[in-house]
Design an enzyme around this catalytic site. Structure first.
Site, short mmCIF file in Angstrom:
data_model
loop_
_atom_site.label_atom_id
_atom_site.label_comp_id
_atom_site.label_asym_id
_atom_site.label_seq_id
_atom_site.Cartn_x
_atom_site.Cartn_y
_atom_site.Cartn_z
N ASP A 64 0.89 -1.22 0.01
CA ASP A 64 0.02 -0.02 -0.11
C ASP A 64 0.85 1.13 0.07
OD1 ASP A 64 0.46 -1.20 2.60
OD2 ASP A 64 -0.79 0.56 3.52
N HIS A 152 7.11 -2.56 13.02
CA HIS A 152 5.93 -2.92 12.44
C HIS A 152 6.23 -4.50 11.96
CE1 HIS A 152 2.56 -2.30 9.68
NE2 HIS A 152 3.33 -2.39 8.49
N ASP A 175 3.94 3.12 9.44
CA ASP A 175 3.31 2.01 9.87
C ASP A 175 4.12 1.69 11.22
OD1 ASP A 175 1.33 2.29 8.10
OD2 ASP A 175 1.53 0.14 7.25
#
Ligand code: ZN
Ligand code: ZN
Length: 280
Positions: A64, A152, A175
């Site tokens: 993403d 992460h 993230d």
């Protein structure tokens, strides 16, 4: 310094949220942090066509965050009057990923080189890929950047960026769950941009979707809205900027997200759609 949330989405497809990417502008530099779905459309909307992108910084290699990097590379190349190399900074593994991208783009590059004499004279796409680790520092123009470790896992390595110019400090986390590297990066920052999830909504939605177990897995490696607010308080940041909304915020739902963060952070909280920006 101006920070624009180009895309506030996540891997979950959304009709309104582009994928994760943030534009940091200072000292006439246009620094793109991550390059998710539809990033080129949002760059245009932010008034920064791809040829103006000074550098791309990647927090990690989850799809993403990189899915439209190929579009940035190609569009910047074919729309630039001169062949200006695009610097790409990312964690270990970035070279392998970019090599794969270039292999994917090689046929298109060939077509364009065959068709455009001036592109051919300039010698094709030019990238400068830098694999960086926590502790590294570098500059884009007059903008100073330090690299910090994030957590992460099992995605590793992952990094965040502390970006400074003319006394203004922005911490862009990517993230991560709260961790020492994140705290060091955010210390006394003017802006702290954090990707977040709503644990309550993920738990509520999981039983309703066929991939529910997979959906629940994401809770353990992202900051919740509350954790982002706690990090902001612990680190003394002035403004908390939330992005990467999982799940996407429903129309009119911002106030609820805002209230959840405000329980743990008394500073300014920014939460809004794609192209929301902060400036100092
Ligand atoms: Zn993500
Ligand atoms: Zn990720």
């Amino acid at each position: 310094m101006k920070i624009t949330l180009l895309g506030t989405g996540s891997p979950l497809p959304s009709a309104t949220c582009a994928g994760p990417s943030t534009l940091v502008q200072a000292d006439n530099q246009h620094i793109l942090v991550d390059a998710g779905r539809s990033v080129v459309m949002r760059l245009l909307a932010a008034g920064c066509p791809p040829p103006f992108v000074s550098a791309v910084l990647l927090t990690h290699l989850h799809s993403d965050h990189i899915s439209d990097l190929n579009d940035v590379i190609t569009t910047r190349w074919i729309a630039s009057p001169a062949a200006t190399p695009l610097p790409i900074y990312g964690p270990i593994g970035t070279k392998k990923m970019v090599e794969g991208l270039l292999a994917m783009l090689s046929q298109d590059e060939g077509y364009r080189l065959a068709h455009h004499t001036d592109l051919r004279a300039a010698g094709g796409m030019k990238l400068e890929v830098h694999e960086i680790e926590a502790g590294h520092t570098f500059a884009i123009g007059g903008v100073s950047i330090s690299v910090h470790s994030t957590d992460h896992r099992p995605v590793a390595p992952t990094i965040g960026f502390r970006i400074e110019h003319a006394g203004t400090v922005a911490a862009l986390a990517g993230d991560t769950i709260p961790c020492e590297g994140l705290y060091g990066m955010c210390k006394d920052a003017d802006f702290y941009v954090q990707t977040v999830i709503r644990e309550d909504q993920v738990r509520a939605l999981a039983p309703l979707v066929p991939t529910g177990a997979r959906f629940l897995d994401i809770i353990d490696y992202h900051s919740t809205v509350q954790q982002a607010a706690q990090t902001a308080t612990k680190c003394g940041v002035k403004t908390l900027v939330l992005t990467h909304f999982v799940p996407a915020i429903q129309p009119g739902g911002e106030a609820e997200w805002h209230a959840m963060a405000a329980e743990f952070f008394t500073g300014e909280i920014i939460i809004g759609p794609d192209l929301t920006f902060v400036e100092k």
